[in-house]
Design an enzyme around this catalytic site. Structure first.
Site, PDB file in Angstrom:
ATOM      1  N   TYR A 140      41.978  39.445  45.124  1.00 27.37           N
ATOM      2  CA  TYR A 140      41.848  40.036  43.643  1.00 27.37           C
ATOM      3  C   TYR A 140      42.014  38.804  42.762  1.00 27.37           C
ATOM      4  O   TYR A 140      41.672  38.145  41.388  1.00 27.37           O
ATOM      5  CB  TYR A 140      42.169  41.592  43.145  1.00 27.37           C
ATOM      6  CG  TYR A 140      41.830  41.689  42.092  1.00 27.37           C
ATOM      7  CD1 TYR A 140      40.753  42.364  41.368  1.00 27.37           C
ATOM      8  CD2 TYR A 140      42.249  41.602  40.913  1.00 27.37           C
ATOM      9  CE1 TYR A 140      40.348  42.393  40.532  1.00 27.37           C
ATOM     10  CE2 TYR A 140      42.054  41.921  40.210  1.00 27.37           C
ATOM     11  CZ  TYR A 140      41.052  42.443  39.674  1.00 27.37           C
ATOM     12  OH  TYR A 140      40.666  42.509  38.184  1.00 27.37           O
ATOM     13  N   SER A 192      41.930  37.977  34.270  1.00 28.63           N
ATOM     14  CA  SER A 192      42.482  39.449  34.825  1.00 28.63           C
ATOM     15  C   SER A 192      44.133  38.640  34.685  1.00 28.63           C
ATOM     16  O   SER A 192      44.348  37.491  34.283  1.00 28.63           O
ATOM     17  CB  SER A 192      42.848  40.089  36.199  1.00 28.63           C
ATOM     18  OG  SER A 192      43.841  40.570  36.166  1.00 28.63           O
TER      19      SER A 192
END
Length: 302
Positions: free
Chosen positions: A204, A191
């Protein structure tokens, strides 16, 4: 006291902000695509496949919706049969399977909790049992939970995030590797948050940094076996994770922050899928240990 100048004063500014999506929120992870408004765009109908993945077999986790669904469609257009691993979103999975078959390829559905190593082994075994081989593993599934402070992250959330977003990638790779021959490919989803950080997604972002390190280290480990390992680091993409994570108000302006997204909009899943096609195909035969960044123009380190 460290010497700095204080602000002289404060000013109040009123500004218009673009509203990109209707307010909406889902109460469970990883979210349902079938109830999103508008639905994510999973396919560029004008783009025809060129046979770059002809007769290959791909196992795609999180392939029922979002980026995973778009990857399944794009792979099918390029001639691949796919197996789609997902948690329990049966309606989304059925839609994905139906469209892959409309595109002329086969689709095997594999429900289960990939935090369990036995489930990961079963997903690989069922894929190989159905198709007779495995050429591409796409580790794509994830969860994320918005928290305003690291003090709000519970042990239970921390374990759930790491077990889902990184430990299961290890389990799947360990199960798949004996079936991956020379020319095969592993593609991991990391990400933009692994590079730029995200204060509301600390755990995350940490898992996505781990995915990046896994990709680079594994690529070196497998270079002698002819198995390429790469990753894709999407920016803000309109997927079920968004209404399942953010408040209804935050969803409205998702992807419009100019400081984070120079293109001033959230991406659609189909805009990311082509990166996976490239990395899975022979076009990327000289690439391993690399990360592609379809992130709306955000400049990050490689």
């Amino acid at each position: 006291m460290y010497p700095v100048y204080d602000y002289l004063k404060t000013e109040t500014k009123c500004e218009e902000v673009p509203v990109a999506f209707p307010p909406q929120q889902q109460d469970r992870q990883p979210g349902m695509e079938a109830v999103m408004q508008p639905r994510p765009i999973s396919e560029n109908a004008c783009a025809a496949g060129g046979g770059r993945l002809c007769d290959r077999v791909a196992l795609i986790t999180g392939g029922d919706s979002g980026i995973g669904r778009a990857v399944a469609y794009a792979f099918a257009k390029e001639g691949a049969d796919v197996a789609v691993a997902y948690l329990c979103e049966e309606q989304d999975a059925a839609e994905t399977k139906a469209h892959v078959e409309e595109l002329g390829r086969r689709c095997l559905l594999l429900p289960g909790d990939l935090r369990d190593p036995a489930c990961c082994r079963a997903a690989v075994e069922r894929t190989v049992g159905c198709y007779g081989k495995l050429n591409v593993l796409v580790n794509n599934h994830a969860v994320q939970f918005i928290r305003r402070s690291i003090l709000d992250i519970t042990r239970e959330q921390l374990l759930a995030t790491f077990e889902t977003n990184i430990l299961s990638y290890f389990y799947l790779i360990q199960a798949a590797l004996p079936h991956l021959g020379r020319g095969s490919s592993i593609i991991n989803t990391t990400s933009v948050t692994a590079y730029a950080g995200e204060p509301l997604l600390i755990d995350y972002s940490a898992t996505k940094g781990a995915v990046m390190a896994l990709t680079r280290s594994l690529s070196l480990s497998l270079e002698g076996q002819g198995v390429r390992v790469n990753a894709v680091a999407p920016g803000p993409i309109w997927t079920p994770l968004i209404p399942a994570s953010y408040s209804a108000r935050e969803v409205q302006t998702f992807g419009t922050d100019t400081s984070r997204v120079p293109m001033l909009r959230a991406g659609q899943p189909f805009e990311v899928a082509s990166s996976y096609v490239f990395l899975a195909s022979d076009d990327a035969s000289y690439m391993s240990g690399q990360v592609l960044h379809p992130n709306g123009g955000k400049i990050v380190g490689s």
